[in-house]
Design a protein around this motif. Structure first.
Motif, PDB file in Angstrom:
ATOM      1  N   VAL A 285       0.814  -1.226   0.000  1.00 49.06           N
ATOM      2  CA  VAL A 285       0.000   0.000   0.000  1.00 49.06           C
ATOM      3  C   VAL A 285       0.844   1.271   0.000  1.00 49.06           C
ATOM      4  O   VAL A 285       0.586   2.193  -0.785  1.00 49.06           O
ATOM      5  CB  VAL A 285      -0.996   0.012   1.176  1.00 49.06           C
ATOM      6  N   PRO A 286       1.880   1.391   0.844  1.00 48.61           N
ATOM      7  CA  PRO A 286       2.698   2.614   0.799  1.00 48.61           C
ATOM      8  C   PRO A 286       3.353   2.849  -0.559  1.00 48.61           C
ATOM      9  O   PRO A 286       3.597   3.996  -0.941  1.00 48.61           O
ATOM     10  CB  PRO A 286       3.752   2.372   1.888  1.00 48.61           C
ATOM     11  N   LEU A 287       3.615   1.774  -1.297  1.00 51.75           N
ATOM     12  CA  LEU A 287       4.237   1.926  -2.617  1.00 51.75           C
ATOM     13  C   LEU A 287       3.260   2.522  -3.618  1.00 51.75           C
ATOM     14  O   LEU A 287       3.665   3.225  -4.545  1.00 51.75           O
ATOM     15  CB  LEU A 287       4.748   0.571  -3.129  1.00 51.75           C
ATOM     16  N   ILE A 288       1.974   2.243  -3.442  1.00 49.54           N
ATOM     17  CA  ILE A 288       0.976   2.830  -4.331  1.00 49.54           C
ATOM     18  C   ILE A 288       0.979   4.345  -4.179  1.00 49.54           C
ATOM     19  O   ILE A 288       0.894   5.088  -5.160  1.00 49.54           O
ATOM     20  CB  ILE A 288      -0.420   2.266  -4.008  1.00 49.54           C
ATOM     21  N   ILE A 289       1.089   4.803  -2.943  1.00 43.21           N
ATOM     22  CA  ILE A 289       1.128   6.244  -2.691  1.00 43.21           C
ATOM     23  C   ILE A 289       2.342   6.865  -3.370  1.00 43.21           C
ATOM     24  O   ILE A 289       2.261   7.947  -3.972  1.00 43.21           O
ATOM     25  CB  ILE A 289       1.167   6.508  -1.176  1.00 43.21           C
ATOM     26  N   THR A 290       3.470   6.175  -3.307  1.00 45.03           N
ATOM     27  CA  THR A 290       4.717   6.705  -3.859  1.00 45.03           C
ATOM     28  C   THR A 290       4.751   6.652  -5.377  1.00 45.03           C
ATOM     29  O   THR A 290       5.234   7.587  -6.027  1.00 45.03           O
ATOM     30  CB  THR A 290       5.913   5.917  -3.303  1.00 45.03           C
ATOM     31  N   HIS A 291       4.241   5.582  -5.957  1.00 43.91           N
ATOM     32  CA  HIS A 291       4.409   5.345  -7.402  1.00 43.91           C
ATOM     33  C   HIS A 291       3.119   5.500  -8.207  1.00 43.91           C
ATOM     34  O   HIS A 291       3.087   5.117  -9.381  1.00 43.91           O
ATOM     35  CB  HIS A 291       4.968   3.934  -7.622  1.00 43.91           C
ATOM     36  N   ARG A 292       2.071   6.057  -7.608  1.00 46.90           N
ATOM     37  CA  ARG A 292       0.773   6.081  -8.279  1.00 46.90           C
ATOM     38  C   ARG A 292       0.805   6.801  -9.617  1.00 46.90           C
ATOM     39  O   ARG A 292       0.076   6.411 -10.546  1.00 46.90           O
ATOM     40  CB  ARG A 292      -0.289   6.696  -7.366  1.00 46.90           C
ATOM     41  N   HIS A 293       1.610   7.847  -9.745  1.00 47.47           N
ATOM     42  CA  HIS A 293       1.602   8.625 -10.987  1.00 47.47           C
ATOM     43  C   HIS A 293       2.345   7.922 -12.127  1.00 47.47           C
ATOM     44  O   HIS A 293       2.246   8.350 -13.276  1.00 47.47           O
ATOM     45  CB  HIS A 293       2.222  10.007 -10.748  1.00 47.47           C
ATOM     46  N   ARG A 294       3.075   6.858 -11.796  1.00 46.18           N
ATOM     47  CA  ARG A 294       3.819   6.137 -12.829  1.00 46.18           C
ATOM     48  C   ARG A 294       3.289   4.732 -13.060  1.00 46.18           C
ATOM     49  O   ARG A 294       3.902   3.957 -13.783  1.00 46.18           O
ATOM     50  CB  ARG A 294       5.305   6.071 -12.448  1.00 46.18           C
ATOM     51  N   SER A 295       2.178   4.424 -12.457  1.00 48.59           N
ATOM     52  CA  SER A 295       1.621   3.082 -12.579  1.00 48.59           C
ATOM     53  C   SER A 295       0.654   2.999 -13.751  1.00 48.59           C
ATOM     54  O   SER A 295      -0.416   3.609 -13.731  1.00 48.59           O
ATOM     55  CB  SER A 295       0.896   2.694 -11.286  1.00 48.59           C
ATOM     56  N   ALA A 296       1.022   2.233 -14.755  1.00 53.09           N
ATOM     57  CA  ALA A 296       0.142   2.062 -15.910  1.00 53.09           C
ATOM     58  C   ALA A 296      -1.151   1.369 -15.499  1.00 53.09           C
ATOM     59  O   ALA A 296      -2.233   1.692 -15.996  1.00 53.09           O
ATOM     60  CB  ALA A 296       0.857   1.248 -16.986  1.00 53.09           C
TER      61      ALA A 296
END
Length: 204
Positions: free
Chosen positions: A99-110
């Protein structure tokens, strides 16, 4: 364990997820993933540049597995949004440590972009546009990430709630009563109820 001749991004992501599921996000490191696949840490750098790239692979593995196909149009727009939200909950809920990674990488997640595109399409069909649509999408993203995190790391029925339930009824009458009632609210009711409340607030 024999050393593989080559590693695919999917294999790296799977190995990293195994580490996170076993040791939590704090346990994720290049060394831990290298051990998971049976090679030296230096050898792993032949396939990936750094931990950030590894994290991105993990997020794409989890969110890329989410079915982002817009649900059938015979349901209400709220019901269709709920289906999309539950797909994310199911996928991320299987690996709550990410979950914390989604917050960090959300703008680059296809994967997250495809999900968001489907959500925005439904919101548009429902008559939300402009600033309302921006706020609606961001609220949904915040709710999904936050609710999943609370469900696995600090649900209403957790130890913290028990502590709050024991507060002075004189000083904290409403909070203490709410915490006591929270003991009977399970994760599904909490998630569904919160999402329904949010969606009702978006009605035009």
């Amino acid at each position: 364990m024999p050393r593989p001749r080559s590693l695919t991004p999917a294999q790296l992501a799977s190995a990293a997820l195994a580490v996170i599921d076993r040791e939590g996000l704090a346990g994720l490191s290049m060394r831990a993933v290298a051990q998971q696949v049976g090679m030296s840490t230096m050898a792993l750098y032949r396939y990936i540049d750094d931990r950030e790239e590894l994290e991105q692979l993990v997020i794409e593995s989890v969110l890329g597995a989410v079915d982002t196909t817009p649900p059938a149009t015979d349901g209400s727009w709220q019901e269709r949004i709920e289906i999309l939200v539950h797909r994310v909950r199911d996928s991320v809920g299987a690996h709550p440590g990410v979950v914390p990674l989604i917050i960090t990488h959300r703008h680059r997640s296809a994967g997250l972009m495809r999900w968001s595109e489907s959500v925005v399409g439904i919101l548009t069909e429902a008559g939300l546009d402009g600033r309302k649509r921006v706020i609606a999408l961001r609220c949904l993203l915040a709710y999904v990430v936050g609710a999943i995190q609370l469900e696995h790391l600090g649900s209403l029925a957790g130890p913290g709630t028990e502590s709050i339930a024991g507060l002075s009824r004189t000083e904290f009458p409403h909070l203490a009563d709410t915490a006591r009632r929270a003991r009977t609210v399970d994760a599904d009711e909490e998630f569904h109820g919160g999402l329904a409340t949010l969606l009702r607030g978006m009605e035009t």
